[in-house]
Design a protein around this motif. Structure first.
Motif, PDB file in Angstrom:
ATOM      1  N   GLN A 107      -9.108   1.178   5.124  1.00 54.84           N
ATOM      2  CA  GLN A 107      -9.912   1.204   3.904  1.00 54.84           C
ATOM      3  C   GLN A 107      -9.244   0.456   2.759  1.00 54.84           C
ATOM      4  N   LEU A 108      -7.939   0.223   2.886  1.00 56.97           N
ATOM      5  CA  LEU A 108      -7.197  -0.437   1.815  1.00 56.97           C
ATOM      6  C   LEU A 108      -7.179  -1.955   1.962  1.00 56.97           C
ATOM      7  N   GLY A 109      -7.626  -2.461   3.110  1.00 57.95           N
ATOM      8  CA  GLY A 109      -7.671  -3.898   3.284  1.00 57.95           C
ATOM      9  C   GLY A 109      -6.652  -4.445   4.233  1.00 57.95           C
ATOM     10  N   ASP A 164     -12.230   8.950  -6.261  1.00 60.45           N
ATOM     11  CA  ASP A 164     -12.911   7.847  -5.569  1.00 60.45           C
ATOM     12  C   ASP A 164     -11.971   7.135  -4.598  1.00 60.45           C
ATOM     13  N   ARG A 165     -10.707   7.520  -4.582  1.00 61.21           N
ATOM     14  CA  ARG A 165      -9.719   6.895  -3.694  1.00 61.21           C
ATOM     15  C   ARG A 165      -9.876   7.432  -2.279  1.00 61.21           C
ATOM     16  N   PRO A 166      -9.478   6.621  -1.288  1.00 64.23           N
ATOM     17  CA  PRO A 166      -9.532   7.100   0.100  1.00 64.23           C
ATOM     18  C   PRO A 166      -8.636   8.327   0.295  1.00 64.23           C
ATOM     19  N   MET A 167      -9.082   9.202   1.183  1.00 62.84           N
ATOM     20  CA  MET A 167      -8.338  10.434   1.492  1.00 62.84           C
ATOM     21  C   MET A 167      -7.848  10.388   2.934  1.00 62.84           C
ATOM     22  N   LEU A 168      -6.656  10.909   3.127  1.00 57.02           N
ATOM     23  CA  LEU A 168      -6.097  11.079   4.461  1.00 57.02           C
ATOM     24  C   LEU A 168      -5.908  12.574   4.665  1.00 57.02           C
ATOM     25  N   PRO A 169      -6.753  13.193   5.490  1.00 54.48           N
ATOM     26  CA  PRO A 169      -6.641  14.649   5.673  1.00 54.48           C
ATOM     27  C   PRO A 169      -5.429  15.030   6.515  1.00 54.48           C
ATOM     28  N   LYS A 170      -4.904  16.209   6.218  1.00 53.86           N
ATOM     29  CA  LYS A 170      -3.844  16.798   7.043  1.00 53.86           C
ATOM     30  C   LYS A 170      -4.510  17.806   7.966  1.00 53.86           C
ATOM     31  N   PRO A 171      -3.970  18.061   9.129  1.00 51.76           N
ATOM     32  CA  PRO A 171      -2.774  17.431   9.704  1.00 51.76           C
ATOM     33  C   PRO A 171      -3.045  15.969  10.043  1.00 51.76           C
ATOM     34  N   TYR A 172      -1.994  15.153   9.918  1.00 56.62           N
ATOM     35  CA  TYR A 172      -2.112  13.729  10.172  1.00 56.62           C
ATOM     36  C   TYR A 172      -2.349  13.442  11.646  1.00 56.62           C
ATOM     37  N   THR A 173      -3.168  12.415  11.889  1.00 56.62           N
ATOM     38  CA  THR A 173      -3.319  11.876  13.236  1.00 56.62           C
ATOM     39  C   THR A 173      -3.133  10.367  13.124  1.00 56.62           C
ATOM     40  N   MET A 174      -2.753   9.743  14.218  1.00 60.73           N
ATOM     41  CA  MET A 174      -2.598   8.283  14.201  1.00 60.73           C
ATOM     42  C   MET A 174      -3.920   7.628  13.818  1.00 60.73           C
ATOM     43  N   GLU A 175      -5.013   8.143  14.374  1.00 60.95           N
ATOM     44  CA  GLU A 175      -6.333   7.584  14.070  1.00 60.95           C
ATOM     45  C   GLU A 175      -6.665   7.737  12.585  1.00 60.95           C
ATOM     46  N   ASN A 196      -2.048  -2.783  -9.252  1.00 62.23           N
ATOM     47  CA  ASN A 196      -3.107  -3.128  -8.290  1.00 62.23           C
ATOM     48  C   ASN A 196      -2.651  -3.004  -6.848  1.00 62.23           C
ATOM     49  N   ILE A 197      -1.839  -1.980  -6.582  1.00 59.73           N
ATOM     50  CA  ILE A 197      -1.399  -1.683  -5.211  1.00 59.73           C
ATOM     51  C   ILE A 197      -2.276  -0.541  -4.703  1.00 59.73           C
ATOM     52  N   PRO A 198      -3.019  -0.762  -3.617  1.00 55.40           N
ATOM     53  CA  PRO A 198      -3.915   0.293  -3.124  1.00 55.40           C
ATOM     54  C   PRO A 198      -3.144   1.461  -2.505  1.00 55.40           C
ATOM     55  N   PHE A 199      -3.770   2.620  -2.548  1.00 56.54           N
ATOM     56  CA  PHE A 199      -3.130   3.816  -2.001  1.00 56.54           C
ATOM     57  C   PHE A 199      -4.173   4.804  -1.523  1.00 56.54           C
ATOM     58  N   VAL A 200      -3.725   5.697  -0.652  1.00 57.16           N
ATOM     59  CA  VAL A 200      -4.554   6.818  -0.217  1.00 57.16           C
ATOM     60  C   VAL A 200      -3.821   8.103  -0.570  1.00 57.16           C
ATOM     61  N   PHE A 201      -4.574   9.124  -0.867  1.00 56.66           N
ATOM     62  CA  PHE A 201      -4.013  10.452  -1.081  1.00 56.66           C
ATOM     63  C   PHE A 201      -4.067  11.222   0.228  1.00 56.66           C
ATOM     64  N   ALA A 202      -2.998  11.947   0.507  1.00 55.85           N
ATOM     65  CA  ALA A 202      -2.950  12.821   1.673  1.00 55.85           C
ATOM     66  C   ALA A 202      -2.972  14.254   1.182  1.00 55.85           C
ATOM     67  N   SER A 203      -3.839  15.051   1.785  1.00 57.60           N
ATOM     68  CA  SER A 203      -3.965  16.429   1.333  1.00 57.60           C
ATOM     69  C   SER A 203      -4.487  17.320   2.449  1.00 57.60           C
ATOM     70  N   GLY A 204      -3.985  18.536   2.466  1.00 56.78           N
ATOM     71  CA  GLY A 204      -4.487  19.530   3.398  1.00 56.78           C
ATOM     72  C   GLY A 204      -5.715  20.225   2.851  1.00 56.78           C
ATOM     73  N   ALA A 225       0.859  -1.185   0.000  1.00 59.82           N
ATOM     74  CA  ALA A 225       0.000   0.000   0.000  1.00 59.82           C
ATOM     75  C   ALA A 225       0.896   1.236   0.000  1.00 59.82           C
ATOM     76  N   ALA A 226       0.279   2.398  -0.222  1.00 61.08           N
ATOM     77  CA  ALA A 226       1.048   3.646  -0.220  1.00 61.08           C
ATOM     78  C   ALA A 226       0.189   4.793   0.280  1.00 61.08           C
ATOM     79  N   ILE A 227       0.871   5.735   0.919  1.00 63.59           N
ATOM     80  CA  ILE A 227       0.265   7.014   1.301  1.00 63.59           C
ATOM     81  C   ILE A 227       0.961   8.070   0.450  1.00 63.59           C
ATOM     82  N   LEU A 228       0.179   8.765  -0.386  1.00 64.40           N
ATOM     83  CA  LEU A 228       0.737   9.734  -1.323  1.00 64.40           C
ATOM     84  C   LEU A 228       0.340  11.150  -0.942  1.00 64.40           C
TER      85      LEU A 228
END
Length: 115
Positions: A113-115, A94-105, A74-82, A50-53
């Motif tokens: 969400q990536l499996g 349609d890809r999962p999002m990881l909001p900034k600022p990052y938290t462990m949760e 076929n490697i799942p990933f999430v986008f990180a964005s502020g 997997a990847a966090i981009l």
């Protein structure tokens, strides 16, 4: 098997924090890249699950070429964005999002969400 996660993040302190989060969440850090040129060979090697981009990289570079390479393998990933997601290319919204600022949760939920 432990999920191996590639981090694409151009801020070293933030990358280190994400590495700590992965460790705490019992995920394996598969490497960190700070640019498209650094990430693409890591994707090609395929030693990741997997990847966090971070969408916006140094010098105005976007991580979409990395997303394309990951999707082709076929490697799942999430986008990180502020931002609210408007900086993500339409074909990837349609890809999962990881909001900034990052938290462990937040990281845990995004990876779940990536499996």
């Amino acid at each position: 098997m432990t999920m191996r996660v590639l981090l694409v993040e151009d801020e070293p302190l933030i990358a280190m924090m994400l590495e700590d989060f992965l460790d705490a969440l019992d995920r394996q850090h598969a490497g960190t890249a700070d640019s498209v040129a650094a990430a693409l060979p890591m994707v090609a090697e395929g030693e990741l699950d997997a990847a966090i981009l971070d969408v916006n990289l140094r010098g105005g570079e976007k991580s979409f070429a990395i997303a394309e390479a990951l999707a082709a393998k076929n490697i799942p990933f999430v986008f990180a964005s502020g931002g609210g997601g408007e900086d993500i290319a339409p074909e990837y919204r349609d890809r999962p999002m990881l909001p900034k600022p990052y938290t462990m949760e937040g990281v845990e939920q995004a990876l779940a969400q990536l499996g």
